[in-house]
Motif scaffolding. Sequence first.
Motif, PDB file in Angstrom:
ATOM      1  N   SER A  21     131.703  42.353  85.519  1.00  0.00           N
ATOM      2  CA  SER A  21     132.407  41.184  85.841  1.00  0.00           C
ATOM      3  C   SER A  21     133.832  41.101  85.709  1.00  0.00           C
ATOM      4  O   SER A  21     134.554  40.774  86.448  1.00  0.00           O
ATOM      5  CB  SER A  21     131.747  40.217  84.938  1.00  0.00           C
ATOM      6  N   GLU A  22     134.259  41.900  84.699  1.00  0.00           N
ATOM      7  CA  GLU A  22     135.748  42.104  84.592  1.00  0.00           C
ATOM      8  C   GLU A  22     136.352  42.876  85.621  1.00  0.00           C
ATOM      9  O   GLU A  22     137.688  42.410  86.014  1.00  0.00           O
ATOM     10  CB  GLU A  22     136.017  42.473  83.146  1.00  0.00           C
ATOM     11  N   ALA A  23     135.835  43.939  86.082  1.00  0.00           N
ATOM     12  CA  ALA A  23     136.470  44.669  87.211  1.00  0.00           C
ATOM     13  C   ALA A  23     136.321  43.791  88.459  1.00  0.00           C
ATOM     14  O   ALA A  23     137.410  43.679  89.069  1.00  0.00           O
ATOM     15  CB  ALA A  23     135.376  45.920  87.416  1.00  0.00           C
ATOM     16  N   ILE A  24     135.521  42.909  88.802  1.00  0.00           N
ATOM     17  CA  ILE A  24     135.540  42.047  89.685  1.00  0.00           C
ATOM     18  C   ILE A  24     136.685  40.955  89.701  1.00  0.00           C
ATOM     19  O   ILE A  24     137.559  40.697  90.606  1.00  0.00           O
ATOM     20  CB  ILE A  24     134.251  41.433  90.022  1.00  0.00           C
ATOM     21  N   ASN A  25     136.759  40.579  88.369  1.00  0.00           N
ATOM     22  CA  ASN A  25     137.994  39.544  88.095  1.00  0.00           C
ATOM     23  C   ASN A  25     139.176  40.381  88.440  1.00  0.00           C
ATOM     24  O   ASN A  25     140.058  39.612  89.078  1.00  0.00           O
ATOM     25  CB  ASN A  25     137.915  39.233  86.748  1.00  0.00           C
ATOM     26  N   GLN A  26     139.458  41.477  87.825  1.00  0.00           N
ATOM     27  CA  GLN A  26     140.633  42.166  88.103  1.00  0.00           C
ATOM     28  C   GLN A  26     140.766  42.480  89.734  1.00  0.00           C
ATOM     29  O   GLN A  26     141.863  42.260  90.234  1.00  0.00           O
ATOM     30  CB  GLN A  26     140.557  43.718  87.291  1.00  0.00           C
ATOM     31  N   ALA A  27     139.750  43.059  90.238  1.00  0.00           N
ATOM     32  CA  ALA A  27     140.018  42.969  91.875  1.00  0.00           C
ATOM     33  C   ALA A  27     140.522  41.870  92.499  1.00  0.00           C
ATOM     34  O   ALA A  27     141.180  41.922  93.543  1.00  0.00           O
ATOM     35  CB  ALA A  27     138.711  43.764  92.256  1.00  0.00           C
ATOM     36  N   ASP A  28     139.655  40.747  92.128  1.00  0.00           N
ATOM     37  CA  ASP A  28     139.838  39.389  92.909  1.00  0.00           C
ATOM     38  C   ASP A  28     141.100  38.853  92.662  1.00  0.00           C
ATOM     39  O   ASP A  28     141.909  38.241  93.435  1.00  0.00           O
ATOM     40  CB  ASP A  28     138.880  38.311  92.719  1.00  0.00           C
ATOM     41  N   ASN A  29     141.613  38.850  91.251  1.00  0.00           N
ATOM     42  CA  ASN A  29     142.875  38.195  90.779  1.00  0.00           C
ATOM     43  C   ASN A  29     144.111  38.934  90.494  1.00  0.00           C
ATOM     44  O   ASN A  29     145.119  38.279  90.350  1.00  0.00           O
ATOM     45  CB  ASN A  29     142.363  37.235  89.596  1.00  0.00           C
ATOM     46  N   TRP A  30     144.068  40.218  90.452  1.00  0.00           N
ATOM     47  CA  TRP A  30     145.065  40.845  90.211  1.00  0.00           C
ATOM     48  C   TRP A  30     145.447  42.178  90.876  1.00  0.00           C
ATOM     49  O   TRP A  30     146.662  42.591  90.974  1.00  0.00           O
ATOM     50  CB  TRP A  30     144.996  41.216  88.617  1.00  0.00           C
ATOM     51  N   LEU A  31     144.416  42.771  91.295  1.00  0.00           N
ATOM     52  CA  LEU A  31     144.814  43.778  92.386  1.00  0.00           C
ATOM     53  C   LEU A  31     144.768  43.602  93.761  1.00  0.00           C
ATOM     54  O   LEU A  31     144.960  44.493  94.582  1.00  0.00           O
ATOM     55  CB  LEU A  31     143.700  44.885  91.834  1.00  0.00           C
ATOM     56  N   ASN A  32     144.739  42.606  94.283  1.00  0.00           N
ATOM     57  CA  ASN A  32     144.585  42.009  95.589  1.00  0.00           C
ATOM     58  C   ASN A  32     143.497  42.758  96.529  1.00  0.00           C
ATOM     59  O   ASN A  32     144.056  43.149  97.619  1.00  0.00           O
ATOM     60  CB  ASN A  32     146.100  42.047  96.082  1.00  0.00           C
ATOM     61  N   LEU A  33     142.431  42.884  95.934  1.00  0.00           N
ATOM     62  CA  LEU A  33     141.336  43.858  96.771  1.00  0.00           C
ATOM     63  C   LEU A  33     140.419  42.623  97.212  1.00  0.00           C
ATOM     64  O   LEU A  33     140.094  41.681  96.842  1.00  0.00           O
ATOM     65  CB  LEU A  33     140.517  44.697  95.580  1.00  0.00           C
ATOM     66  N   ILE A  34     139.945  43.059  98.564  1.00  0.00           N
ATOM     67  CA  ILE A  34     139.035  42.263  99.087  1.00  0.00           C
ATOM     68  C   ILE A  34     137.499  42.961  98.995  1.00  0.00           C
ATOM     69  O   ILE A  34     136.613  42.119  98.830  1.00  0.00           O
ATOM     70  CB  ILE A  34     139.461  42.030 100.578  1.00  0.00           C
ATOM     71  N   ARG A  35     137.500  44.020  98.929  1.00  0.00           N
ATOM     72  CA  ARG A  35     136.011  44.682  99.184  1.00  0.00           C
ATOM     73  C   ARG A  35     136.255  46.005  97.951  1.00  0.00           C
ATOM     74  O   ARG A  35     137.020  46.605  97.656  1.00  0.00           O
ATOM     75  CB  ARG A  35     136.555  45.886 100.527  1.00  0.00           C
ATOM     76  N   LEU A  36     134.967  45.516  97.252  1.00  0.00           N
ATOM     77  CA  LEU A  36     134.617  46.701  96.370  1.00  0.00           C
ATOM     78  C   LEU A  36     133.404  47.474  96.893  1.00  0.00           C
ATOM     79  O   LEU A  36     132.422  46.651  97.136  1.00  0.00           O
ATOM     80  CB  LEU A  36     134.432  45.976  94.978  1.00  0.00           C
ATOM     81  N   ASP A  37     133.072  48.806  96.605  1.00  0.00           N
ATOM     82  CA  ASP A  37     131.907  49.286  97.123  1.00  0.00           C
ATOM     83  C   ASP A  37     131.509  50.483  95.954  1.00  0.00           C
ATOM     84  O   ASP A  37     132.390  50.884  95.197  1.00  0.00           O
ATOM     85  CB  ASP A  37     132.133  50.085  98.499  1.00  0.00           C
ATOM     86  N   LEU A  38     130.263  50.810  96.139  1.00  0.00           N
ATOM     87  CA  LEU A  38     129.774  51.786  95.155  1.00  0.00           C
ATOM     88  C   LEU A  38     128.566  52.376  95.854  1.00  0.00           C
ATOM     89  O   LEU A  38     127.904  51.980  96.939  1.00  0.00           O
ATOM     90  CB  LEU A  38     129.534  51.188  93.923  1.00  0.00           C
ATOM     91  N   GLU A  39     128.002  53.811  95.277  1.00  0.00           N
ATOM     92  CA  GLU A  39     127.062  54.251  95.666  1.00  0.00           C
ATOM     93  C   GLU A  39     126.071  54.364  94.427  1.00  0.00           C
ATOM     94  O   GLU A  39     126.708  54.567  93.291  1.00  0.00           O
ATOM     95  CB  GLU A  39     127.346  55.780  96.184  1.00  0.00           C
ATOM     96  N   VAL A  40     124.806  54.356  94.588  1.00  0.00           N
ATOM     97  CA  VAL A  40     124.084  54.062  93.386  1.00  0.00           C
ATOM     98  C   VAL A  40     122.501  54.968  93.874  1.00  0.00           C
ATOM     99  O   VAL A  40     122.127  54.892  95.077  1.00  0.00           O
ATOM    100  CB  VAL A  40     123.460  52.583  93.268  1.00  0.00           C
TER     101      VAL A  40
END
Length: 165
Positions: free
Chosen positions: A97-116
């Motif tokens: 949740s905090e990584a998403i907050n950082q991505a959306d509100n501070w790092l100007n990222l639109i897309r996050l991806d991962l492999e699982v």
Amino acid sequence: MKIRHLEEADFKDLHTIYSFQSVCENTSQKPFLSSESVSALFSGPGQYTLVAESEGKVVGHVTIFLNTKVRDKHSASLAIAVHPDYHGKGIAKVLMSEAINQADNWLNLIRLDLEVHADNLSAISLYKKVGFETEGTKRLSTFKNGQYIDMLIMSRIDPSFKMNS
């Protein structure tokens, strides 16, 4: 529990986390990583690592790997690991949740991806709860415990992003 940015003094605790086979088997890392290898994983350029601290000890991390290619700067990849003694206590959800907050509100990222790993059902469930969707399957793409297994590609697009028509 406290979420904060990674400090150099945290590498020892991260090495401890990655010393567990149960952690490594669900990541892209091999068991028995040296402390130098762990420190190299989290100290490169374009990485943004948050840690979860409990009672003065780092018990988990999430790392955002920022893309450096000009046309891909809107996207980043994630990696996460939590100490086995702290599994099932909500730490991974707080970190995500905090990584998403950082991505959306501070790092100007639109897309996050991962492999699982396709057999890591608890991780897949968590990623879906925080807004990730499965994009595809990389069949027999990794070797784990003596077998080839599938990896799922998952992503999350910032819901506030509006595409130009």
